[in-house]
Enzyme design. Sequence first.
Site, PDB file in Angstrom:
ATOM      1  N   GLN B 211       0.830  -1.199   0.000  1.00 33.10           N
ATOM      2  CA  GLN B 211       0.000   0.000   0.000  1.00 33.10           C
ATOM      3  C   GLN B 211       0.866   1.251   0.000  1.00 33.10           C
ATOM      4  O   GLN B 211       0.356   2.350  -0.050  1.00 33.10           O
ATOM      5  CB  GLN B 211      -0.895   0.022   1.251  1.00 33.10           C
ATOM      6  CG  GLN B 211      -1.907  -1.094   1.319  1.00 33.10           C
ATOM      7  CD  GLN B 211      -2.622  -1.160   2.654  1.00 33.10           C
ATOM      8  OE1 GLN B 211      -2.578  -2.171   3.329  1.00 33.10           O
ATOM      9  NE2 GLN B 211      -3.300  -0.084   3.049  1.00 33.10           N
ATOM     10  N   PHE B 242      -6.013  -3.940   3.491  1.00 34.57           N
ATOM     11  CA  PHE B 242      -6.681  -3.689   4.776  1.00 34.57           C
ATOM     12  C   PHE B 242      -5.744  -3.105   5.827  1.00 34.57           C
ATOM     13  O   PHE B 242      -6.010  -3.209   7.025  1.00 34.57           O
ATOM     14  CB  PHE B 242      -7.336  -4.972   5.318  1.00 34.57           C
ATOM     15  CG  PHE B 242      -8.074  -5.761   4.274  1.00 34.57           C
ATOM     16  CD1 PHE B 242      -9.183  -5.223   3.642  1.00 34.57           C
ATOM     17  CD2 PHE B 242      -7.647  -7.024   3.897  1.00 34.57           C
ATOM     18  CE1 PHE B 242      -9.859  -5.939   2.655  1.00 34.57           C
ATOM     19  CE2 PHE B 242      -8.314  -7.747   2.918  1.00 34.57           C
ATOM     20  CZ  PHE B 242      -9.421  -7.202   2.299  1.00 34.57           C
ATOM     21  N   GLU B 246       0.668  -1.907   4.622  1.00 36.14           N
ATOM     22  CA  GLU B 246       1.151  -0.528   4.730  1.00 36.14           C
ATOM     23  C   GLU B 246       2.638  -0.526   5.062  1.00 36.14           C
ATOM     24  O   GLU B 246       3.415   0.202   4.455  1.00 36.14           O
ATOM     25  CB  GLU B 246       0.353   0.237   5.796  1.00 36.14           C
ATOM     26  CG  GLU B 246       0.750   1.707   5.874  1.00 36.14           C
ATOM     27  CD  GLU B 246      -0.219   2.554   6.686  1.00 36.14           C
ATOM     28  OE1 GLU B 246      -1.340   2.103   6.959  1.00 36.14           O
ATOM     29  OE2 GLU B 246       0.158   3.690   7.045  1.00 36.14           O
ATOM     30  N   ARG B 324      -4.982   6.994  17.461  1.00 36.64           N
ATOM     31  CA  ARG B 324      -6.292   7.011  16.806  1.00 36.64           C
ATOM     32  C   ARG B 324      -7.353   6.321  17.674  1.00 36.64           C
ATOM     33  O   ARG B 324      -8.541   6.642  17.601  1.00 36.64           O
ATOM     34  CB  ARG B 324      -6.245   6.406  15.410  1.00 36.64           C
ATOM     35  CG  ARG B 324      -7.500   6.666  14.584  1.00 36.64           C
ATOM     36  CD  ARG B 324      -7.359   6.296  13.103  1.00 36.64           C
ATOM     37  NE  ARG B 324      -6.799   7.354  12.287  1.00 36.64           N
ATOM     38  CZ  ARG B 324      -7.524   8.230  11.584  1.00 36.64           C
ATOM     39  NH1 ARG B 324      -8.849   8.187  11.601  1.00 36.64           N
ATOM     40  NH2 ARG B 324      -6.933   9.166  10.867  1.00 36.64           N
ATOM     41  N   THR B 458      -3.318  11.566  10.847  1.00 40.13           N
ATOM     42  CA  THR B 458      -3.002  12.480  11.953  1.00 40.13           C
ATOM     43  C   THR B 458      -1.582  13.029  11.812  1.00 40.13           C
ATOM     44  O   THR B 458      -1.247  14.046  12.389  1.00 40.13           O
ATOM     45  CB  THR B 458      -3.166  11.773  13.313  1.00 40.13           C
ATOM     46  OG1 THR B 458      -2.444  10.537  13.286  1.00 40.13           O
ATOM     47  CG2 THR B 458      -4.625  11.491  13.572  1.00 40.13           C
ATOM     48  N   ALA B 527      -5.781   5.204   5.721  1.00 38.59           N
ATOM     49  CA  ALA B 527      -6.583   6.207   6.405  1.00 38.59           C
ATOM     50  C   ALA B 527      -7.796   6.613   5.576  1.00 38.59           C
ATOM     51  O   ALA B 527      -8.277   7.740   5.683  1.00 38.59           O
ATOM     52  CB  ALA B 527      -5.734   7.439   6.775  1.00 38.59           C
ATOM     53  N   GLU B 729     -12.592   2.892   5.773  1.00 40.71           N
ATOM     54  CA  GLU B 729     -12.603   2.425   7.156  1.00 40.71           C
ATOM     55  C   GLU B 729     -13.927   2.596   7.903  1.00 40.71           C
ATOM     56  O   GLU B 729     -14.313   1.718   8.667  1.00 40.71           O
ATOM     57  CB  GLU B 729     -11.492   3.139   7.941  1.00 40.71           C
ATOM     58  CG  GLU B 729     -10.092   2.761   7.499  1.00 40.71           C
ATOM     59  CD  GLU B 729      -9.056   3.758   7.993  1.00 40.71           C
ATOM     60  OE1 GLU B 729      -9.104   4.926   7.564  1.00 40.71           O
ATOM     61  OE2 GLU B 729      -8.203   3.370   8.802  1.00 40.71           O
TER      62      GLU B 729
END
Lengths: 488, 777
Positions: B211, B242, B246, B324, B458, B527, B729
């Site tokens: 990703q 998912f 990442e 988060r 963030t 995100a 998400e």
Amino acid sequence: MTNRIRFLLNDQEVSLSSIDPTATLLDYLRLSRRLTGSKEGCAEGDCGACTVLVGRLVKDQLVYESVNACIRFVGSLNACHVVTVEHLAAKDGTLHPVQQAMVDCHGSQCGFCTPGFIMSLYGLWLTNAAPSRAEIERALQGNLCRCTGYEPIIKAAEQMGQTRPSALFDPLAREREKIIAALNAMTSTDTIVLEGDDRTLIVPANVEALANTLAAHPKATIVAGATDVGLWVTKQMRVLNPVVFINHLSELQDIGGDEVGITFGAGVSYSAAFERLRAEIPAFGRLIERIGGQQVRNMGTIGGNIANGSPIGDTPPALITLGATVTLRSVSGTRTLLLEDFFIEYGKQDRKPGEFVERIFVPRPKASSHFAIYKISKRRDEDISALCGAFYLETEGACVSNVRIAFGGMAGTPKRANAVEAALMGKPWSEETVQAARDAFDADYQPLSDWRATAEYRQLTAKNLATRFYLETSGHGQELQRFAMEAV
Amino acid sequence: MDKATFTSAAIKGPMHQSLRHDSAHKHVAGSADYIDDIPEPAGLLHGGLGLADRAHAEIISIDLSAVKAYPGVVAVLTADDIPGTNDVSSGGRHDEPLIATTKVEFHGQIIFAVIAETRDAARKAARLATVEYRDLPFWTDIDGALNNGAPLVTPGMVLKRGTPESEMDKAQHRLQSSMRIGGQEHFYLESQIAMAIPGEDEDVTVWSSTQHPSEIQHIVGHVLNIPSHAVTVNTRRMGGGFGGKETQGNQFAALAAIAAKKLNRAVKFRPDRDEDMSITGKRHDFKMDFDVAFNSDGRIHAVQANFAARCGYSSDLSGPVTDRALFHADSSYFYPHVKLTSQPLKTHTVSNTAYRGFGGPQGMLGAERVIEEIAYTLGKDPLDVRKANFYGELGSGRDVTPYHQTVEDNIIARVVGELETSCYYQARRKAIIEFNKTSPVIKKGIALTPVKFGISFTMTAFNQAGALVHIYQDGSIHLNHGGTEMGQGLYTKVAQVVADAFQVDIDVVKITATTTGKVPNTSATAASSGTDLNGMAAFDAARQIKERLVAFAAEKWGVAAADVRFLPNRVQVGAETIPFPDFIKQAYFARVQLSAAGFYKTPKIHWNRETGRGTPFYYYAYGAACTEVSIDTLTGEYLMDRTDILHDVGKSLNPAIDIGQIEGGFVQGMGWLTTEELWWDGKGRLRTHAPSTYKIPLASDRPKIFNVKLADWAENTELTIGRSKAVGEPPFMLAISVLEALSMAVASVADYRHCPRLDAPATPERVLMAVERLKTL
């Protein structure tokens, strides 16, 4: 004797004189043939991304079944027709109705599981013009999708049946006669032996040849559906030698019976047993629907489920409770014993070198009896039991005159609940009796804790299943059955 | 092209239209290539992994002679073979060695890699090493970490507003409790995979199922000690991500690149499913302890909560994930006084990582447990307690979050209200309570839960994106951007943006593989931001080209710029209409630049973690779900009877794709909260490492009745692409309704007098044990 494995792959004939006895169909497709549509998602027959159809002649009828290519050995494919996802669309790229329905309903997201779903759905489309939701769900129990939540795939399955193209479009309908002729020509009346440098693959011509082969090679690994042995290879990387395939032996695939019960050849697949069991012992039919996914049921056999001696095999508790017998055969003849005596201890069965399981005889429950099977697992379908219990009960007057209870997942082998049975035998069949018998489970079983369940849960649930069995047999069945029916 | 194309009233595939996934026809035909399907370069070698079989130990010695001697083995890599830095950590904390050297910190850590002629040889050889260890004390879960005074893998965060410490006793009720929330395996169907092809000089090209191609590029550069310009990373599609791709692709890409450069041959690493599940991170599991003060009307006065997380042996993304969790520990509720803290604990397990929702689901689930506790204490319907605590309208005095961002776009009351009406919640709840009175074994439950999810990274810097658009002389368009396709339909949506901008049919727009060579310095596709960021960047590129085209046409035909209009597949210049390809050809001959790099950065947002103040989110996405279940109180088994969902995606760019994300997200969330259970044994081994032992939902697990609707009146109040909202998400958390419905069914056995405290995942075992516990109360 002959020394070639011959099969059809889509529209081509394949003839192999040299192959690793445990080469998987998936590796063969992807690595040797560059047919990369079939995917490896798990290499253990649990995700379905590698699903292909395998056609074979069953009493001169051409039958196609979905199977997991990842645990299907190439050596088991003689005189079969392997159909992969690449074979469905027309040469000009026009999609098959099954494929088009999936596109139209947005049934793919990441797309990795999709070829497997297409093949499972295609297997359904070939045999069922208007499947119900339950039938669709059953056909897809062996296919995992992590993206869509399945809703659009179910819709596609409902939509695909509405399109029936001309027989000229569907590749299997179009070529049917040619395929039958080709498979007939490939069927071997001789035992096939492929000798590698240091490993041997044997496909016996018939049961007699199988007995002779095992007499000569008592340490041979017998492979029927490979739904268990396949994992020895893909997961444990075990080297098996020699390997003897028996999935093609029609003598082991007979289903017969008499007024007392049903006889299953050891090579009868779960799928093949399903209709007969559903008709004659409905509770057993409902259990079969919850073993593996469709692909595993098409490959896995009742004989294999017994011969591998798993303490959590799904059918043994039910078979033991019904008083099933198993017949073993070798060059020196056959012997028959009660199935419950076949399981000696964890990992040890009463099968002598050179013997193989030939058939299983399953007595039908008496008309006046009560019989129930409860499979308890984390996920309802395509899961291995945390515990699986079977209950058989006859009453005379108000009292218990015959009772047999057996559980899988509660001990090192599938095991009778002798103490519980003793606590019930001769007593009035009442809530008080069952309540009193619950404690006897502690004498019968000392289950383990593992990732499927804790010992406490297993023990408590086993007791509660006795309670459930009582409730179902004493007029409270209606409300409970509603839940049970939906669960099937 | 058909002549009718140039007179059509509308293009194929504009924004806001349902359109199939761009690769759907290839998915179904088996012709969509994943990395393992790409024709292999000549001489390709395969990697296998040597893994530690200790949870925590010093390595005394490693004997690799049998590995090297295995037929087909070409090389064995240890840390000594890494030319650059032995580190693949994403967060810059340098706490994640690619290959362990003197110490292993989880069962399955990589201690060497085998490179062989075949994958089979590499796998078999990798098991032949003899390793001597000296065992060290270890702990694998949160309790173990707390009992052993485990360090934090990264500093925790504090969010505070008001004066909670002094307010806890100033309400009519106060209670303390805690909740355990399980982790989750991603179970993308395509395992991790990377293939590296060496080039001349320092060059290496890597195909990675990732990703985050830019991070793979950086990591490969670091481990090889070469500049980023020598590394090209390509990703056409993933078989699911998912969040699991990442950062978790780093190690495989790094090993493949090192081996490729060392041996000057192409190298592929593809772990099997068991290895993938054992050696890549998962969703964090949490223990939430809370203390809440509330009044008899159900309104919360003050909350204090701590979120302890199992992070694994290194930090990875645990900092932002646990952050988060706190950002969403308000769910949709206003807390007058609040203090939230996080505790990212080190454990001797694989390092946990990003997973859809990124800590948000755990924070939100904790908040909903607080609501449940209040409801059962007061004997109220949890939905009434929820409504009493919703954020108010802007300016109501109840519109500020624990991180001091004002909620400006609040529509939660409307979303929940509409769903409550449309799914007949009140009547069904009454009927269920009646049913439970007369049903001794089967019990039912129903719950309606809200979702409010903050959109933006963030980490402010990540909120940028680039795109590259070319128009060729024949009018065909090449589109590239920094976002990656993992099934979510990003490529399709961005192509719709470009087709819409030029007013050409979408099949004129060619979608191309994400590559670090075309668009640099990209952010992870994560995100939920993929479309927001890359859609706007592509729009910006199209805008630049269109401006040039308009200027060219105005000059050539002598009309005002306003008289140049892009109509479906044609351009109107004054009174004349020119087919798009002809128009482009003329622009080319007039030497108009037909290529542009677009760029976008999210406005408004800023965040100061030290002070716990800022505006970390550009906007919020909202939704609500109502789920009805039945449980068997003898076995704990259950059925999903019905789920109704109303979800806000703003003005949808592609309703079919958005509904797919909502349905899929819900079912994935349902798996997290029901049958998906991670189980480590006493030696620290993960024993649920394949689909035979780890159970994600099947087709037959989804709700029997499943109604999903978009809030079609919704529109993003911010200037996002087409006024749409992110969708990846937020729907995941709609599944909280499942756990709460199960909880109500359990509560019925004690006449709803006690909060069942049903922890996640609510396996049949947990349901039965909760029933048993309540029966004794």
